[in-house]
Design an enzyme around this catalytic site. Structure first.
Site, short mmCIF file in Angstrom:
data_model
loop_
_atom_site.label_atom_id
_atom_site.label_comp_id
_atom_site.label_asym_id
_atom_site.label_seq_id
_atom_site.Cartn_x
_atom_site.Cartn_y
_atom_site.Cartn_z
CE LYS A 46 3.34 6.10 10.73
NZ LYS A 46 2.46 6.44 9.64
CB CYS A 64 -1.47 2.59 10.73
SG CYS A 64 -1.17 2.15 9.02
CE1 TYR A 69 -4.37 -1.25 0.19
CE2 TYR A 69 -3.20 -3.05 1.25
CZ TYR A 69 -4.33 -2.56 0.63
OH TYR A 69 -5.41 -3.38 0.42
CG ASP A 81 6.67 -7.60 -2.81
OD1 ASP A 81 6.08 -6.58 -2.38
OD2 ASP A 81 6.58 -8.72 -2.27
NE ARG A 101 -8.65 27.00 24.17
CZ ARG A 101 -9.39 28.09 23.98
NH1 ARG A 101 -9.26 28.78 22.85
NH2 ARG A 101 -10.27 28.50 24.89
CG HIS A 159 -14.16 24.52 23.67
ND1 HIS A 159 -12.84 24.74 23.39
CD2 HIS A 159 -14.39 25.05 24.89
CE1 HIS A 159 -12.29 25.39 24.40
NE2 HIS A 159 -13.21 25.60 25.33
NE ARG A 180 4.22 12.74 9.23
CZ ARG A 180 4.43 14.05 9.30
NH1 ARG A 180 4.87 14.70 8.25
NH2 ARG A 180 4.18 14.71 10.42
N1 SAJ Z 1 -11.62 5.38 13.46
C1 SAJ Z 1 -12.61 5.57 14.41
N2 SAJ Z 1 -13.01 6.85 14.67
C2 SAJ Z 1 -12.48 7.93 14.03
C3 SAJ Z 1 -11.47 7.72 13.07
C4 SAJ Z 1 -11.06 6.43 12.81
O1 SAJ Z 1 -13.11 4.62 15.02
O2 SAJ Z 1 -12.92 9.06 14.30
C5 SAJ Z 1 -11.15 4.02 13.17
C6 SAJ Z 1 -11.33 3.61 11.71
O3 SAJ Z 1 -12.61 3.11 11.47
C7 SAJ Z 1 -10.25 2.54 11.58
C8 SAJ Z 1 -9.14 3.04 12.51
O4 SAJ Z 1 -9.75 3.99 13.37
O5 SAJ Z 1 -10.71 1.29 12.04
C9 SAJ Z 1 -7.97 3.69 11.81
O6 SAJ Z 1 -8.42 4.51 10.73
P1 SAJ Z 1 -7.81 5.97 10.44
O7 SAJ Z 1 -8.52 6.52 9.29
O8 SAJ Z 1 -7.79 6.75 11.69
O9 SAJ Z 1 -6.29 5.70 10.14
P2 SAJ Z 1 -5.45 4.75 9.14
O10 SAJ Z 1 -4.97 3.59 9.95
O11 SAJ Z 1 -6.17 4.48 7.88
O12 SAJ Z 1 -4.23 5.73 8.79
C10 SAJ Z 1 -3.45 6.28 9.84
C11 SAJ Z 1 -3.25 7.79 9.56
N3 SAJ Z 1 -2.66 8.42 10.73
C12 SAJ Z 1 -3.18 9.54 11.27
O13 SAJ Z 1 -4.18 10.07 10.83
C13 SAJ Z 1 -2.46 10.13 12.43
C14 SAJ Z 1 -2.35 7.96 8.34
O14 SAJ Z 1 -2.03 9.32 8.13
C15 SAJ Z 1 -1.06 7.15 8.52
O15 SAJ Z 1 -0.19 7.27 7.41
C16 SAJ Z 1 -1.44 5.70 8.67
O16 SAJ Z 1 -2.22 5.58 9.87
C17 SAJ Z 1 -0.18 4.87 8.76
O17 SAJ Z 1 0.17 4.24 7.75
O18 SAJ Z 1 0.50 4.88 9.80
#
Ligand code: SAJ
Length: 433
Positions: free
Chosen positions: A215, A269, A13, A33, A255, A253, A163
């Site tokens: 990270k 992740c 990915y 790969d 903040r 709010h 990221r």
């Molecule tokens: N989720 C919730 N509630 C939310 C947001 C997400 O329950 O409000 C859940 C999603 O359904 C999912 C999990 O969290 O199951 C993770 O989803 P995500 O969209 O938060 O994150 P990832 O894992 O797809 O991608 C993250 C991202 N990191 C951040 O936003 C800080 C991405 O930028 C990173 O590059 C990626 O991890 C990575 O590869 O580390």
């Protein structure tokens, strides 16, 4: 520094979009790969993963003739390691009564080993895989030095985390800020020269361990934010409150920015990386550990809501919508939706799942190829993943396809008034009213 030819190790990915983007920007790229099937698929011009926009970039790269594939690294000006760092499935760490998951770094270490025979003076190596603090200097550098070359003198080494958000990878690769941590300033600068080929966001230079920590901090922060949202959903049910309304109001709010509750946190992740801190410093990472526990137990909380609607689950026919780890992606790894289905099955329910982006689903789960097939005999329809077509599902139409009159929305995307008007009892996660 100028990079005419680079080698990208790991074509998943992150690696494949990165390799394709470099090639589309004029760099000769050899994608590597260890999985020969992946190489064969890509050589045929097919993709083994789905990501919006990837096909276009990949095809442009192929057409340019600058993207080729190999099962082993070849000599190049720079090497990018973008292999997975999951955790070990078969063992846990333990410290002071805390059990924690352990990072499986085998793919990173063997990628570094594979570079050794082709590493030359003046080369740059960049690790992109999410890794525990100090991996670059303590583990990768010594392996590369088996070549007889010295890091910082003969070759350059940096850590630059990916990221990008699955579903937005192609755009975010280019637009996001990029952190590049060198084992020395010259390595960081060389990393800047490399990524400046396509990165339009800010490029921040630092040292390798800071970049590794940045990270992990980003994903841990998000995990903890979702954990508090999930805990709020439990409290709201207890106090007769609608958590979605409460969060939306709190977020007015200036903040406060609470994320959304759901049936759990998945993917490779956010649900994995915080463990790297716990493993590295179990005596310090109490909050991080607790957040992981909250999020990992959220599928059980989701199950209780289904139980609230149906009573006993044994023998009940349940249609589940969505198995992916989050909306609009086809990735089923570490999916909380799949975990909820397993819990339902353990409780004796007969589940039919429909995952439109990966209809074959997962082994051990009955997956059907259409919404109609999923719901036609169901007593209850459960929305676990808010893929776009599920969000816009018309309850009047659904009522024609199913005998079920109970709907459960774990994502707060269905309008209660419309669903009730169509004859459904609608239960929503985190709503105690
Ligand atoms: N989720 C919730 N509630 C939310 C947001 C997400 O329950 O409000 C859940 C999603 O359904 C999912 C999990 O969290 O199951 C993770 O989803 P995500 O969209 O938060 O994150 P990832 O894992 O797809 O991608 C993250 C991202 N990191 C951040 O936003 C800080 C991405 O930028 C990173 O590059 C990626 O991890 C990575 O590869 O580390």
């Amino acid at each position: 520094m100028k990079f005419d030819r680079i080698c990208v190790l790991g074509l998943g990915y992150i690696g494949l979009p990165t390799a394709s983007t470099f090639a589309a920007h004029g760099v000769e790229v050899v994608g590597v790969d260890v999985n020969s099937q992946v190489i064969a698929t890509l050589r045929r011009g097919d993709l083994h993963i789905q990501e919006p926009g990837l096909r276009e970039t990949f095809e442009a790269a192929l057409r340019s003739g600058r993207l080729t594939f190999s099962e082993k690294p070849v000599e190049a000006d720079a090497f990018i390691i973008a292999v997975p760092t999951p955790f070990h499935e078969d063992r846990l760490g333990e410290s002071n009564g805390k059990q924690y998951k352990l990072a499986d770094l085998r793919a990173v270490l063997s990628a570094a080993e594979a570079i050794v025979p082709v590493l030359r003076k003046g080369n740059l190596v960049v690790l992109e895989s999410t890794s525990p603090p100090r991996t670059t200097v303590d583990l990768v550098q010594p392996i590369l030095e088996k070549s007889g070359l010295k890091g910082g003198q003969d070759f350059l080494l940096a850590y630059s985390p990916e990221r990008v958000l699955p579903g937005q990878i192609i755009r975010e690769l280019v637009e996001n800020a990029r952190v590049i941590g060198g084992i020395d300033p010259v390595s960081a600068q060389a990393g800047r020269d490399l990524y400046a080929v396509f990165v339009k966001g800010q490029i921040v230079l630092t040292d390798a361990t800071t970049a590794e920590m940045v990270k992990l901090m980003e994903n841990t922060y998000r995990d903890i934010n979702i954990a508090i949202a999930n805990e709020f959903s439990r409290l709201a049910e207890r106090f007769g409150v609608d958590v979605w309304e409460a969060i939306a109001t709190a977020n007015l709010h200036p903040r406060v920015k609470i994320l959304s509750p759901g049936p759990g946190v998945g993917g490779h992740c956010i649900s994995v990386d915080p463990w790297f801190f716990v493993e590295a410093a179990p005596d310090l990472a109490d909050l991080i550990y607790t957040a992981r526990q909250v999020n990992d137990s959220q599928p059980r909380f989701a199950l209780k809501l289904i139980e609230r609607g149906l009573g006993s689950l044994a023998g009940r026919r349940i249609a589940v919508l969505g198995l992916a780890f989050k909306p609009d992606v086809d990735d089923l790894r570490e999916s909380p939706a799949a975990e909820v289905v397993h819990l339902l099955q353990e409780a004796g329910a007969q589940v039919r799942a429909f995952e439109p982006l990966r209809p074959e689903g997962l082994p051990g789960i009955v997956c059907v190829a259409s919404l109609e097939e999923a719901v036609c005999q169901a007593e209850c329809v459960v929305l676990l993943v808010h893929h776009a077509p599920f969000v816009t599902l018309d309850p009047v139409e659904l009522a024609r396809l199913t005998p079920a009159r109970l709907a459960i929305d774990m994502r707060n995307v269905w309008d209660p008034a419309a669903w009730e008007a169509a004859g459904f009892t609608l239960l929503r996660l985190g709503v105690g009213k």
